[in-house]
Design a protein around this motif. Structure first.
Motif, PDB file in Angstrom:
ATOM      1  N   ILE A 206      69.584 -57.493  43.135  1.00 57.08           N
ATOM      2  CA  ILE A 206      69.437 -56.490  42.076  1.00 57.08           C
ATOM      3  C   ILE A 206      70.391 -55.336  42.364  1.00 57.08           C
ATOM      4  O   ILE A 206      70.252 -54.640  43.359  1.00 57.08           O
ATOM      5  N   GLU A 207      71.361 -55.158  41.474  1.00 62.33           N
ATOM      6  CA  GLU A 207      72.389 -54.145  41.666  1.00 62.33           C
ATOM      7  C   GLU A 207      71.983 -52.794  41.080  1.00 62.33           C
ATOM      8  O   GLU A 207      72.410 -51.746  41.567  1.00 62.33           O
ATOM      9  N   SER A 208      71.178 -52.814  40.016  1.00 59.82           N
ATOM     10  CA  SER A 208      70.686 -51.562  39.441  1.00 59.82           C
ATOM     11  C   SER A 208      69.403 -51.838  38.685  1.00 59.82           C
ATOM     12  O   SER A 208      69.210 -52.925  38.124  1.00 59.82           O
ATOM     13  N   ASP A 209      68.508 -50.850  38.671  1.00 61.25           N
ATOM     14  CA  ASP A 209      67.198 -50.974  38.038  1.00 61.25           C
ATOM     15  C   ASP A 209      66.855 -49.590  37.489  1.00 61.25           C
ATOM     16  O   ASP A 209      66.558 -48.672  38.245  1.00 61.25           O
ATOM     17  N   ARG A 210      66.898 -49.452  36.182  1.00 63.47           N
ATOM     18  CA  ARG A 210      66.837 -48.128  35.557  1.00 63.47           C
ATOM     19  C   ARG A 210      65.778 -48.067  34.471  1.00 63.47           C
ATOM     20  O   ARG A 210      65.727 -48.920  33.582  1.00 63.47           O
ATOM     21  N   ASP A 211      64.938 -47.076  34.522  1.00 64.97           N
ATOM     22  CA  ASP A 211      63.913 -46.845  33.514  1.00 64.97           C
ATOM     23  C   ASP A 211      64.524 -46.058  32.351  1.00 64.97           C
ATOM     24  O   ASP A 211      64.993 -44.922  32.534  1.00 64.97           O
ATOM     25  N   ILE A 212      64.539 -46.660  31.148  1.00 65.01           N
ATOM     26  CA  ILE A 212      65.109 -45.989  29.973  1.00 65.01           C
ATOM     27  C   ILE A 212      64.034 -45.753  28.910  1.00 65.01           C
ATOM     28  O   ILE A 212      64.358 -45.575  27.737  1.00 65.01           O
ATOM     29  N   THR A 213      62.765 -45.735  29.326  1.00 63.07           N
ATOM     30  CA  THR A 213      61.671 -45.594  28.371  1.00 63.07           C
ATOM     31  C   THR A 213      61.842 -44.367  27.475  1.00 63.07           C
ATOM     32  O   THR A 213      61.662 -44.442  26.252  1.00 63.07           O
ATOM     33  N   GLN A 214      62.184 -43.223  28.065  1.00 64.78           N
ATOM     34  CA  GLN A 214      62.306 -41.999  27.265  1.00 64.78           C
ATOM     35  C   GLN A 214      63.460 -42.080  26.272  1.00 64.78           C
ATOM     36  O   GLN A 214      63.371 -41.528  25.160  1.00 64.78           O
ATOM     37  N   ASN A 215      64.529 -42.768  26.629  1.00 68.37           N
ATOM     38  CA  ASN A 215      65.659 -42.947  25.711  1.00 68.37           C
ATOM     39  C   ASN A 215      65.265 -43.818  24.520  1.00 68.37           C
ATOM     40  O   ASN A 215      65.683 -43.572  23.382  1.00 68.37           O
ATOM     41  N   VAL A 216      64.444 -44.843  24.789  1.00 68.15           N
ATOM     42  CA  VAL A 216      63.980 -45.719  23.716  1.00 68.15           C
ATOM     43  C   VAL A 216      62.997 -44.973  22.811  1.00 68.15           C
ATOM     44  O   VAL A 216      63.073 -45.082  21.576  1.00 68.15           O
ATOM     45  N   LEU A 217      62.096 -44.194  23.393  1.00 71.06           N
ATOM     46  CA  LEU A 217      61.188 -43.394  22.579  1.00 71.06           C
ATOM     47  C   LEU A 217      61.949 -42.405  21.710  1.00 71.06           C
ATOM     48  O   LEU A 217      61.595 -42.181  20.536  1.00 71.06           O
ATOM     49  N   ALA A 218      63.002 -41.814  22.249  1.00 65.01           N
ATOM     50  CA  ALA A 218      63.814 -40.889  21.456  1.00 65.01           C
ATOM     51  C   ALA A 218      64.450 -41.598  20.270  1.00 65.01           C
ATOM     52  O   ALA A 218      64.539 -41.045  19.163  1.00 65.01           O
ATOM     53  N   SER A 219      64.876 -42.850  20.475  1.00 68.00           N
ATOM     54  CA  SER A 219      65.424 -43.642  19.374  1.00 68.00           C
ATOM     55  C   SER A 219      64.366 -43.908  18.310  1.00 68.00           C
ATOM     56  O   SER A 219      64.627 -43.809  17.101  1.00 68.00           O
ATOM     57  N   ARG A 220      63.143 -44.223  18.741  1.00 66.24           N
ATOM     58  CA  ARG A 220      62.060 -44.489  17.787  1.00 66.24           C
ATOM     59  C   ARG A 220      61.656 -43.218  17.040  1.00 66.24           C
ATOM     60  O   ARG A 220      61.324 -43.263  15.851  1.00 66.24           O
ATOM     61  N   ASN A 221      61.683 -42.075  17.719  1.00 68.42           N
ATOM     62  CA  ASN A 221      61.390 -40.812  17.049  1.00 68.42           C
ATOM     63  C   ASN A 221      62.429 -40.524  15.967  1.00 68.42           C
ATOM     64  O   ASN A 221      62.094 -40.040  14.874  1.00 68.42           O
ATOM     65  N   ALA A 222      63.687 -40.822  16.279  1.00 70.35           N
ATOM     66  CA  ALA A 222      64.745 -40.617  15.287  1.00 70.35           C
ATOM     67  C   ALA A 222      64.553 -41.547  14.092  1.00 70.35           C
ATOM     68  O   ALA A 222      64.765 -41.142  12.937  1.00 70.35           O
ATOM     69  N   MET A 223      64.149 -42.795  14.353  1.00 64.77           N
ATOM     70  CA  MET A 223      63.884 -43.730  13.260  1.00 64.77           C
ATOM     71  C   MET A 223      62.738 -43.228  12.387  1.00 64.77           C
ATOM     72  O   MET A 223      62.782 -43.323  11.155  1.00 64.77           O
ATOM     73  N   ALA A 224      61.697 -42.671  13.015  1.00 63.03           N
ATOM     74  CA  ALA A 224      60.567 -42.138  12.245  1.00 63.03           C
ATOM     75  C   ALA A 224      61.023 -41.000  11.330  1.00 63.03           C
ATOM     76  O   ALA A 224      60.577 -40.895  10.177  1.00 63.03           O
ATOM     77  N   ARG A 225      61.882 -40.120  11.845  1.00 65.17           N
ATOM     78  CA  ARG A 225      62.401 -39.025  10.999  1.00 65.17           C
ATOM     79  C   ARG A 225      63.199 -39.589   9.836  1.00 65.17           C
ATOM     80  O   ARG A 225      63.111 -39.084   8.701  1.00 65.17           O
ATOM     81  N   HIS A 226      63.957 -40.650  10.102  1.00 72.04           N
ATOM     82  CA  HIS A 226      64.758 -41.270   9.042  1.00 72.04           C
ATOM     83  C   HIS A 226      63.871 -41.854   7.949  1.00 72.04           C
ATOM     84  O   HIS A 226      64.228 -41.817   6.767  1.00 72.04           O
ATOM     85  N   ARG A 227      62.714 -42.383   8.361  1.00 76.44           N
ATOM     86  CA  ARG A 227      61.813 -43.044   7.410  1.00 76.44           C
ATOM     87  C   ARG A 227      60.746 -42.099   6.856  1.00 76.44           C
ATOM     88  O   ARG A 227      59.857 -42.538   6.131  1.00 76.44           O
ATOM     89  N   SER A 228      60.827 -40.823   7.158  1.00 71.89           N
ATOM     90  CA  SER A 228      59.760 -39.886   6.783  1.00 71.89           C
ATOM     91  C   SER A 228      59.585 -39.763   5.278  1.00 71.89           C
ATOM     92  O   SER A 228      58.516 -39.376   4.800  1.00 71.89           O
ATOM     93  N   GLY A 229      60.598 -40.098   4.522  1.00 68.33           N
ATOM     94  CA  GLY A 229      60.499 -39.991   3.075  1.00 68.33           C
ATOM     95  C   GLY A 229      59.941 -41.225   2.398  1.00 68.33           C
ATOM     96  O   GLY A 229      59.818 -41.266   1.176  1.00 68.33           O
ATOM     97  N   ALA A 230      59.588 -42.250   3.181  1.00 67.93           N
ATOM     98  CA  ALA A 230      59.040 -43.472   2.581  1.00 67.93           C
ATOM     99  C   ALA A 230      57.731 -43.171   1.866  1.00 67.93           C
ATOM    100  O   ALA A 230      56.901 -42.394   2.335  1.00 67.93           O
ATOM    101  N   ASP A 231      57.540 -43.826   0.722  1.00 68.73           N
ATOM    102  CA  ASP A 231      56.356 -43.561  -0.099  1.00 68.73           C
ATOM    103  C   ASP A 231      55.075 -44.017   0.590  1.00 68.73           C
ATOM    104  O   ASP A 231      54.036 -43.374   0.488  1.00 68.73           O
ATOM    105  N   THR A 232      55.123 -45.155   1.257  1.00 68.88           N
ATOM    106  CA  THR A 232      53.935 -45.703   1.904  1.00 68.88           C
ATOM    107  C   THR A 232      54.279 -46.124   3.323  1.00 68.88           C
ATOM    108  O   THR A 232      55.436 -46.385   3.651  1.00 68.88           O
ATOM    109  N   ARG A 233      53.244 -46.178   4.175  1.00 68.60           N
ATOM    110  CA  ARG A 233      53.409 -46.638   5.551  1.00 68.60           C
ATOM    111  C   ARG A 233      52.720 -47.979   5.700  1.00 68.60           C
ATOM    112  O   ARG A 233      51.601 -48.177   5.227  1.00 68.60           O
ATOM    113  N   ASN A 234      53.372 -48.896   6.372  1.00 74.37           N
ATOM    114  CA  ASN A 234      52.838 -50.230   6.620  1.00 74.37           C
ATOM    115  C   ASN A 234      52.610 -50.368   8.116  1.00 74.37           C
ATOM    116  O   ASN A 234      53.574 -50.382   8.883  1.00 74.37           O
TER     117      ASN A 234
END
Length: 269
Positions: A206-234
């Protein structure tokens, strides 16, 4: 893309688990093929958003590009590993975005493999550049020759595999001595421990082992902001997208699951 809760172990019938995921991803591909704009959806991963470092991507993705965070995750996974003119097998290739990116931007010769015939049919129609091909196949029994890859990539797919050991044994069979396994996914801590111990048993360092959980959550938060105008949530779609409030998001936010990048290299030359 973990549309269901990732496995913590290999309970249940392997055949039933694989059938469930094949049906799911066939359905997602069919839906995207018919949805407005869906035919240009090449990436299904949760994405990576920089939080100011340390980042490892050698190439940047301009802001505003569709799927930018998903593209960035691929570049972060590859990091400093050289792919130019190397044979790459992308196991769990989905709709082919990562394979196309590695071939087009990083100069790799890529074979994409996926359990979903619908996804592979889409890839064959859509990604027709020289240096790319796509095959339907099981990650635990890949229909390719032993020692046929310099690099194996696996992006947000291994959480669906009933047997992590069987999958990693396939990686060992396929990769040449000195070759790389580049792995990123959302897994329970016990599964990550299994990955590390199995890789070491199979002769990988194993040459590198990196936790990127916070980076992925930040991406999902950005997606939520992008979808904030959706009429309904599924709720089902929210979970597939990993949006705030979904089971997937909560598993990451609570640290029950970790999203990591692990790069390992097979001994020998």
């Amino acid at each position: 893309m973990p549309a269901f809760t990732p496995h913590s172990d290999s309970d249940g019938s392997n055949t039933k688990i694989k059938s469930k995921y094949q049906e799911l991803y066939d359905g997602i591909s069919k839906y995207l093929n018919s949805a407005p704009g869906g035919n240009s959806t090449h990436f299904l991963n949760y994405g990576y958003r920089s939080l100011g470092g340390p980042d490892e991507a050698r190439l940047d993705v301009p802001g505003g590009v569709p799927g930018a965070d998903s593209m960035r995750l691929v570049f972060e996974l590859v990091g400093p590993v050289e792919l130019a003119n190397r044979s790459v097998i992308d196991i769990g290739c989905g709709r082919g975005g990562p394979a196309s990116l590695m071939a087009g931007k990083l100069g790799a010769v890529v074979t994409g493999v996926d359990l979903s015939p619908e996804a592979i049919a889409y890839c064959r129609r859509t990604h027709r550049a020289v240096g790319m091909r796509f095959e339907t196949g099981d990650a635990e029994a890949v229909p390719l020759d032993a020692g046929s890859a310099d690099v194996i990539t696996n992006i947000e797919s291994s959480h669906t595999y009933p047997s992590m050991r069987s999958f990693l044994s396939e990686v060992r069979r396929l990769v040449r001595p000195g070759g790389w396994f580049l792995h990123t996914d959302m897994l329970f801590g016990g599964r990550w421990r299994e990955v590390r111990s199995t890789l070491e048993t199979l002769g990988f360092a194993i040459e590198s082992d990196r936790d990127i959980t916070q980076n992925v959550l930040a991406s999902r938060n950005a997606m939520a902001r992008h979808r904030s105008g959706a009429d309904t949530r599924n709720p089902i779609l929210d979970n597939i997208l990993g949006l705030p409030g979904s089971d997937v998001y909560n598993l990451l936010e609570s640290s029950a699951c970790e999203y990591r990048i692990v790069r390992s290299r097979l001994g020998g030359s």
